[in-house]
Scaffold this motif. Structure first.
Motif, PDB file in Angstrom:
ATOM      1  N   GLY A 117       0.801  -1.221   0.000  1.00 42.44           N
ATOM      2  CA  GLY A 117       0.000   0.000   0.000  1.00 42.44           C
ATOM      3  C   GLY A 117       0.829   1.264   0.000  1.00 42.44           C
ATOM      4  N   ARG A 118       0.137   2.353   0.244  1.00 40.17           N
ATOM      5  CA  ARG A 118       0.752   3.674   0.085  1.00 40.17           C
ATOM      6  C   ARG A 118       1.949   3.870   0.994  1.00 40.17           C
ATOM      7  N   THR A 119       1.811   3.481   2.229  1.00 44.92           N
ATOM      8  CA  THR A 119       2.912   3.710   3.163  1.00 44.92           C
ATOM      9  C   THR A 119       4.135   2.895   2.771  1.00 44.92           C
ATOM     10  N   ALA A 120       3.868   1.618   2.419  1.00 44.71           N
ATOM     11  CA  ALA A 120       4.989   0.720   2.131  1.00 44.71           C
ATOM     12  C   ALA A 120       5.758   1.142   0.892  1.00 44.71           C
ATOM     13  N   LEU A 121       5.052   1.540  -0.150  1.00 44.83           N
ATOM     14  CA  LEU A 121       5.733   1.812  -1.419  1.00 44.83           C
ATOM     15  C   LEU A 121       6.183   3.251  -1.564  1.00 44.83           C
ATOM     16  N   SER A 122       5.367   4.194  -1.152  1.00 45.57           N
ATOM     17  CA  SER A 122       5.737   5.588  -1.410  1.00 45.57           C
ATOM     18  C   SER A 122       7.026   5.943  -0.693  1.00 45.57           C
ATOM     19  N   ASP A 123       7.246   5.343   0.472  1.00 45.01           N
ATOM     20  CA  ASP A 123       8.476   5.642   1.206  1.00 45.01           C
ATOM     21  C   ASP A 123       9.718   5.269   0.400  1.00 45.01           C
ATOM     22  N   LEU A 124       9.599   4.213  -0.383  1.00 47.65           N
ATOM     23  CA  LEU A 124      10.757   3.762  -1.155  1.00 47.65           C
ATOM     24  C   LEU A 124      11.196   4.801  -2.174  1.00 47.65           C
ATOM     25  N   TYR A 125      10.253   5.568  -2.645  1.00 51.55           N
ATOM     26  CA  TYR A 125      10.559   6.516  -3.708  1.00 51.55           C
ATOM     27  C   TYR A 125      10.671   7.946  -3.191  1.00 51.55           C
ATOM     28  N   ASP A 126      10.604   8.104  -1.887  1.00 51.68           N
ATOM     29  CA  ASP A 126      10.625   9.447  -1.344  1.00 51.68           C
ATOM     30  C   ASP A 126      11.985  10.112  -1.469  1.00 51.68           C
ATOM     31  N   ASP A 127      13.045   9.316  -1.572  1.00 52.80           N
ATOM     32  CA  ASP A 127      14.352   9.936  -1.731  1.00 52.80           C
ATOM     33  C   ASP A 127      14.407  10.732  -3.033  1.00 52.80           C
TER      34      ASP A 127
END
Lengths: 172, 277
Positions: B47-57
């Motif tokens: 979901g949003r929390t799991a994946l979006s964090d990966l691309y936040d850099d």
């Protein structure tokens, strides 16, 4: 062209880059896509009406260019380098290793999804767009978004967990 | 009888798309049903929390200057730019800049370069521009990257460098000349050609001009297609299409002073393009 539009587009660039990064699998190729998208948007700015949402409009343009590119090149990337930006953004060494592995696993898994499903993952799971807005971007009913998204997420989960033991980092 | 919980409902739950009432009702069922909870976990974990964090850099990293400039100063988002970008894609490399390339294609190889050839090339190119009217000069909204960037940074004039085009290395990039611009930049005119297997065949080819910005970007000032004809007899490639006149007009308007000699050019490359005081 109004300076307000340009300023708003500049403010939106980080989100657009993240979306393009998700679609293409790496930041450099993603920036190439962002560049294309911005050029197309700027050349068609007269089509951007008052009241329209810039994010939906830009996501739509970017998605279309990316799919067109896939069709024309008939290439599906397989090499997913780790972006240098990741290293720059992380201070904890072990965390960096874990993030790299996970990002790599997710990128590899995304690469195996169909383009339509990958777009959905990027819009909903990576950008956090609502289902309604996503339906507007991809041009399908919201029910279709939900059913495709369910398929996409199940595939993604299976692919990540099949792909590498380290993929369990995704688990929250 | 309770309603079946579909994957669509579970994914909507994971994404916070259910109404508060639906959300609360489903949580009650999840708490009482481990199998259902396991199904939900698939969607929560993607979901949003799991994946979006990966691309936040990438999200938090500074936006590249050329993208900002493209939006804020896009004076010529024209078909020319589209043409350029299609070509850039061919030369894009997913590899980071390899310092070894500079060594691999360094000056020891440049000694084989004939100065006469370079001068002859200059004469040929500039000849087309003599009778041309001036063309507007300005960035077309593209900066070089990947192998092309490497070539502009490291290659001496006259040396053909095969570019890695999806591993086929069927395209060559050659700097034709290097010069100072009136605005204090270093500019390089280049020729870019795709090789064909056929002995005699028209092939897509481009000439252009790139100028090095203070931040190190090579901004493309002009880039136009030319017709390239390869002679079967001697493999000499000549640019012979009048369309390259526009590039020459751009050079005419940009250049100040003489074209740099190979020695001057070598000095600049060795100093990473810092002009000697």
């Amino acid at each position: 062209m109004s300076s307000e539009f340009r300023a708003e587009l500049v403010r939106f660039l980080p989100r657009l880059r993240r979306f393009a990064h998700g679609l293409t699998g790496n930041l450099e190729t993603g920036d190439d896509l962002v560049q294309d998208s911005c050029l197309r948007a700027l050349s068609r700015v007269d089509q951007f009406r008052s009241g329209m949402r810039l994010d939906s409009w830009m996501f739509k343009i970017t998605k279309n260019i990316w799919i067109d590119r896939l069709r024309s090149e008939q290439v599906r990337g397989t090499v997913v380098p780790i972006d240098e930006s990741l290293a720059a953004g992380s201070s904890d060494g072990q965390k960096l290793v874990d993030e790299r592995l996970t990002l790599q696993a997710v990128n590899s898994a995304l690469d195996q999804l169909s383009p339509d499903l990958r777009v959905l993952i990027c819009l909903v799971s990576i950008d956090g767009l609502s289902y309604r807005d996503t339906a507007d971007v991809v041009g399908v009913p919201i029910g279709t978004v939900m059913s495709r998204l369910a398929r996409a997420r199940r595939q993604l989960h299976d692919l990540v967990n099949q792909g590498a033991g380290q993929a369990h980092v995704v688990e929250s | 009888m309770e309603q079946k919980v579909t994957d669509e409902i579970l994914v909507a739950y994971a994404d916070g798309e259910l109404t508060p009432e639906e959300h609360a009702a489903l949580e009650t069922r999840l708490a009482a049903d481990p199998v259902l909870a396991e199904r939900a976990r698939v969607f929560l974990n993607t979901g949003r929390t799991a994946l979006s964090d990966l691309y936040d850099d990438g999200l938090n990293a500074p936006v590249p200057k050329h993208l900002r400039a493209l939006v804020l100063d896009n004076a010529q988002a024209t078909g020319v730019a589209n043409s350029v970008r299609q070509w850039w894609r061919r030369f894009r490399t997913d590899r980071p800049f390899e310092a070894g390339m500079a060594t691999a294609f360094g000056w020891k190889h440049a000694t084989a370069l004939s100065l006469g050839l370079v001068i002859g090339g200059i004469a040929g190119w500039t000849g087309y521009g003599l009778n041309q009217t001036s063309h507007p000069i300005g960035s077309i909204g593209v900066v070089a990257h990947g192998d092309v960037l490497t070539a502009l940074e490291t290659q001496p004039a006259g040396h053909s460098l095969p570019l890695d085009n999806s591993g086929r290395r069927d395209t060559t990039f050659k700097v034709l000349l290097t010069f100072h611009s009136r605005t204090g930049e270093i500019c390089r005119q280049y020729h870019l050609a795709r090789q064909k297997q056929a002995q005699t065949r028209s092939t897509p080819s481009f000439v252009g001009v790139a100028c090095r910005q203070s931040g190190g970007d090579w901004r493309i000032m002009a880039h136009v297609p030319v017709s390239q004809r390869t002679s079967a007899a001697d493999k000499v490639t000549t640019a012979s299409h009048p369309k390259n006149q526009s590039v020459e007009a751009v050079v005419d308007d940009l250049i100040t002073g003489d074209v740099l000699t190979l020695e001057q050019e070598a000095g600049l490359i060795n100093r990473h393009w810092k002009v000697a005081q």
